[in-house]
Enzyme design. Structure first.
Site, short mmCIF file in Angstrom:
data_model
loop_
_atom_site.label_atom_id
_atom_site.label_comp_id
_atom_site.label_asym_id
_atom_site.label_seq_id
_atom_site.Cartn_x
_atom_site.Cartn_y
_atom_site.Cartn_z
N ASP A 192 -28.84 -17.28 1.66
CA ASP A 192 -28.99 -18.68 1.26
C ASP A 192 -27.58 -19.26 1.11
OD1 ASP A 192 -29.28 -21.10 -0.09
OD2 ASP A 192 -31.04 -20.43 -1.20
N ARG B 160 -44.82 -32.39 15.68
CA ARG B 160 -44.72 -31.17 14.87
C ARG B 160 -44.01 -30.08 15.68
NH1 ARG B 160 -48.52 -27.78 15.28
NH2 ARG B 160 -50.25 -29.25 15.11
N TYR C 268 -31.73 -19.17 -7.29
CA TYR C 268 -32.48 -20.38 -7.56
C TYR C 268 -33.89 -19.99 -8.03
CZ TYR C 268 -35.29 -24.50 -6.79
OH TYR C 268 -36.19 -25.52 -6.96
#
Ligand SMILES: Cc1ncc(COP(=O)(O)O)c(C=O)c1O
Length: 394
Positions: free
Chosen positions: A189, A56, A116
């Protein structure tokens, strides 16, 4: 002296194929192995081998992808070590990590009035109840962005360009100035353009996010997300949250994304060329009332796109003159364009944003027109794509 084909002055395609991907030190494998492993032997308590402790926190396959992503968005910054990237399980996981790293209750975000749907849902429905407020703004109107910013309270101005699904183009450099003047950071983005067409960090953005599910992965076989920043202090905080929140990409997903990235440049060139041909056919049809494609000179974001993008991308939306049912019928009739959500893969996709990707913004300021159809133009033979659109228009 070692020859480094992937130095900061290397070309985009060279970086895409080599950055972060030196041949494996043990075997010489030319592609980074899939380190399908959760934990690493330590040479004594706290004595880690090359910093690897638990997957992780860090995994070598993910490290390769992250180094490559940083180099693609900002070659010089990545070489200097000031620009870093982090890879996530999805685009939304990447966005969530940015929001929760930067914001606290009481803070404010300016969001696009076209974006989005999942991004808007994350800000309004997930961050909202935790005390984060937002204001949608038309990003093509700098005065509207400036009016939406609340100096001292606004911590993020969030930009998508071109936007999903209306293909609006925001002036990244100009909005960066507005954001910075108010003490906010600019997040872009970059999913629709990909770093091959547009590098927002070089235009003044502080953070780039991606749904790597789309053009970066490019083959509709992996879901993933990325965050890239050229602010070392913010980079450290983001990396801390990447580990603390844990929404990392797995090794196989990181490997698939890296494999896709190697061909990003050649794929994007073909996506752009095919999209132009399809956009021209749509523009010539009496069945189409409007084509939303930044490559057309009469698109109101065309001049900004010319300034900040290398080409106009593979996405097109259009409004069907026959209304919602005609738009739905078009979606049902295509044969080469597959009806489906997502975008940016080698195969062409068609969708009805109002009922599919943007159903979650129905009734909000981000609601999209019911007669809208969105096309993700793939890299199939262009004549087949054009013929398919012509027959589906009927
Ligand atoms: C522009 C854009 N940003 C972010 C996302 C979210 O990415 P993901 O689906 O990988 O979580 C999408 C998904 O469609 C998108 O189109």
């Amino acid at each position: 002296m070692t020859h480094e084909p992937y130095g900061a002055d290397a070309g985009f395609e060279t970086l895409a194929i080599h950055a972060g991907q030196e041949p494996d030190a043990t075997t010489g494998a030319v592609v980074p192995p899939i380190y399908q492993v959760s934990t690493y032997a330590q040479d004594g308590v706290g004595n880690l081998r090359n910093g690897y402790e638990y997957s992780r926190s860090a995994n070598p396959t993910r490290t390769a992808l992250q180094e490559c992503l940083a180099a693609l968005e900002d070659p010089a910054g990545a070489a200097a070590g000031t620009t870093t990237a982090m890879s996530f399980a999805s685009g939304l996981a990447a966005e969530d990590t940015v929001l929760r790293t930067v914001l606290k209750p009481g803070d404010h975000v300016v969001v696009p009035d076209d974006a989005y749907g999942g991004t808007y849902r994350l800000v309004s429905k997930v961050a909202g109840p935790w005390g984060v407020e937002h204001t949608p703004a038309r990003l093509t109107d700098l005065d509207a962005v400036a009016a939406a910013v609340q100096p001292g309270r606004t911590k993020i101005v969030w930009v998508e360009t071109p936007t999903n699904p209306l293909l609006r183009v925001a002036d990244i450099a100009a909005i960066a100035e507005v954001a910075h003047a108010a003490g906010a950071i600019l997040v872009v983005d970059n999913t629709f353009a990909s770093p091959y067409l547009q590098q927002p960090l070089l235009l003044g953005a502080d953070v780039v996010v991606h749904s790597t599910t789309k053009y970066l992965g490019g083959h509709s076989d992996v879901v993933g997300g990325a965050v890239v920043t050229n602010d070392p202090e913010l980079g450290e905080r983001l990396a801390y949250h990447q580990n603390a929140m844990g929404a990392v990409s797995g090794p196989f997903d990181a490997w698939l994304t890296l494999r896709g990235i190697k061909t990003l440049g050649v794929r994007m060139d073909r996506h752009c060329a095919n999209a132009r041909a399809v956009a021209e056919v749509l523009r010539d049809s009496a069945k189409v009332s409007q084509v939303l494609y930044p490559g057309f000179e009469d698109h109101d974001g065309h001049h900004v796109a010319v300034k900040q993008m290398k080409d106009f991308g593979g996405m097109i939306s259009f409004r069907h003159a026959g209304g919602e049912q005609a738009a739905l019928d078009f979606c049902a009739r295509t044969r080469v364009f597959t009806l489906g959500e997502s975008l940016g893969g080698v195969e062409s996709l068609v969708e009805h944003p109002g009922r599919m990707t943007h159903a979650s913004v129905a009734g909000s300021e981000l609601e999209v027109p019911a007669d809208l159809v969105r096309l993700s133009v793939g890299i199939e033979t262009v004549d087949d794509l054009v013929a398919d659109v012509v027959q589906a228009l009927g």
